[in-house]
Design an enzyme around this catalytic site. Structure first.
Site, PDB file in Angstrom:
ATOM      1  N   GLN A  87       1.097  -1.053   0.188  1.00  0.00           N
ATOM      2  CA  GLN A  87       0.029  -0.141   0.041  1.00  0.00           C
ATOM      3  C   GLN A  87       0.903   1.362  -0.029  1.00  0.00           C
ATOM      4  O   GLN A  87       1.490   1.524   0.959  1.00  0.00           O
ATOM      5  CB  GLN A  87      -0.895  -0.173   1.168  1.00  0.00           C
ATOM      6  N   HIS A  98       6.526   3.596   6.054  1.00  0.00           N
ATOM      7  CA  HIS A  98       7.772   3.113   5.842  1.00  0.00           C
ATOM      8  C   HIS A  98       7.431   2.148   4.566  1.00  0.00           C
ATOM      9  O   HIS A  98       6.618   1.183   5.155  1.00  0.00           O
ATOM     10  CB  HIS A  98       8.288   2.539   6.841  1.00  0.00           C
ATOM     11  N   HIS A 100       6.552  -1.121   3.003  1.00  0.00           N
ATOM     12  CA  HIS A 100       6.692  -2.721   3.296  1.00  0.00           C
ATOM     13  C   HIS A 100       5.870  -3.408   2.342  1.00  0.00           C
ATOM     14  O   HIS A 100       4.901  -3.182   1.821  1.00  0.00           O
ATOM     15  CB  HIS A 100       6.357  -2.513   4.849  1.00  0.00           C
ATOM     16  N   HIS A 102       3.584  -6.575   2.047  1.00  0.00           N
ATOM     17  CA  HIS A 102       3.148  -7.739   2.867  1.00  0.00           C
ATOM     18  C   HIS A 102       3.007  -9.075   2.156  1.00  0.00           C
ATOM     19  O   HIS A 102       2.840  -9.325   0.881  1.00  0.00           O
ATOM     20  CB  HIS A 102       1.366  -7.229   2.861  1.00  0.00           C
TER      21      HIS A 102
HETATM   22  W1  AMW Z   1      -0.006  -0.756   5.930  1.00  0.00           W
HETATM   23  O1  AMW Z   1      -1.484  -0.436   6.280  1.00  0.00           O
HETATM   24  O2  AMW Z   1       0.892   0.413   6.370  1.00  0.00           O
HETATM   25  O3  AMW Z   1       0.007  -1.501   4.381  1.00  0.00           O
HETATM   26  O4  AMW Z   1       0.387  -2.139   7.152  1.00  0.00           O
HETATM   27  C1  AMW Z   1       0.898  -1.838   8.071  1.00  0.00           C
HETATM   28  C2  AMW Z   1       1.175  -3.282   8.781  1.00  0.00           C
HETATM   29  O5  AMW Z   1       2.123  -3.241   9.611  1.00  0.00           O
HETATM   30  C3  AMW Z   1       0.262  -4.075   9.248  1.00  0.00           C
HETATM   31  O6  AMW Z   1      -0.055  -5.340   8.742  1.00  0.00           O
HETATM   32  C4  AMW Z   1       0.363  -3.892  10.825  1.00  0.00           C
HETATM   33  O7  AMW Z   1      -0.205  -4.919  11.446  1.00  0.00           O
HETATM   34  C5  AMW Z   1       1.922  -4.007  10.963  1.00  0.00           C
HETATM   35  N1  AMW Z   1       2.632  -3.340  11.935  1.00  0.00           N
HETATM   36  C6  AMW Z   1       2.508  -2.230  12.444  1.00  0.00           C
HETATM   37  N2  AMW Z   1       3.411  -2.166  13.541  1.00  0.00           N
HETATM   38  C7  AMW Z   1       3.977  -3.191  13.697  1.00  0.00           C
HETATM   39  C8  AMW Z   1       4.947  -3.591  14.614  1.00  0.00           C
HETATM   40  N3  AMW Z   1       5.551  -2.693  15.360  1.00  0.00           N
HETATM   41  N4  AMW Z   1       5.398  -4.695  14.464  1.00  0.00           N
HETATM   42  C9  AMW Z   1       5.017  -5.522  13.137  1.00  0.00           C
HETATM   43  N5  AMW Z   1       3.906  -5.235  12.515  1.00  0.00           N
HETATM   44  C10 AMW Z   1       3.456  -4.230  12.762  1.00  0.00           C
END
Ligand code: AMW
Length: 163
Positions: A87, A98, A100, A102
């Site tokens: 996303q 940041h 990432h 999935h």
């Molecule tokens: W994104 O909505 O920005 O595409 O997804 C953010 C992802 O990061 C989510 O799946 C969320 O559960 C995960 N997440 C957020 N903070 C942490 C963390 N501290 N440790 C592990 N996963 C995290």
């Protein structure tokens, strides 16, 4: 795996115990709130908000690590397929500032309709805005245990190739 006691993940701090791969430019780590079992994340080590801001080397490393993770997890979770998603930007549902990827293991019949996974990811994002989202997070111990199992898969075979 090189050692660091913690990593920055956008506005959050990740414990090193959550991380199961550290390549030269990327980390792979377990999710504190997985949408499906085995849902993990891969990020550049450098804090880069948007995909467009990554260097060529970071993009290459990020996707090589993502490929590696999906290959090993396929065997580990006995899952034939994956949804890989990113996303990129607030309007696309990005909640962590940041980049990432999935990686979501998929199995036959895991959702009534195949694309329901995107609705689930959307709901999951919404839940990050709840008053007490931490109530839904996994414990540090549970995440460390999952990461430690995954780390063994990669330590054996690949770490030397991606460090
Ligand atoms: W994104 O909505 O920005 O595409 O997804 C953010 C992802 O990061 C989510 O799946 C969320 O559960 C995960 N997440 C957020 N903070 C942490 C963390 N501290 N440790 C592990 N996963 C995290």
């Amino acid at each position: 795996m090189s050692s660091a006691s913690c990593y920055t993940f956008g506005q959050y701090v990740l414990k090193a115990s959550q991380v199961f791969i550290r390549s030269r430019l990327s980390i792979a780590f377990v999710n504190r709130k997985p949408v499906v079992p085995g849902h993990v994340l891969v990020s550049p080590i450098r804090v880069v908000h948007r995909f467009r801001d990554m260097t060529i080397e970071e993009v290459s490393d990020l996707f090589l690590v993502s490929q590696l993770v999906s290959m090993e997890i396929q065997t580990h979770h006995l899952c034939p397929s994956f949804t890989l998603s990113m996303q990129d930007g607030k309007e696309a549902g990005q909640t962590v500032h940041h980049v990432h990827v999935h990686i979501l293991p998929r199995k036959a019949g895991d959702f009534q309709n195949n694309d329901d996974i995107y609705t689930e990811i959307e709901k999951h994002n919404d839940s990050l805005h709840l008053d007490n989202p931490g109530d839904q997070w996994r414990s540090d111990e549970e995440m460390a245990e999952e990461a430690s199992i995954l780390r063994k898969l990669f330590d054996k075979k690949y770490t030397q190739n991606i460090e």
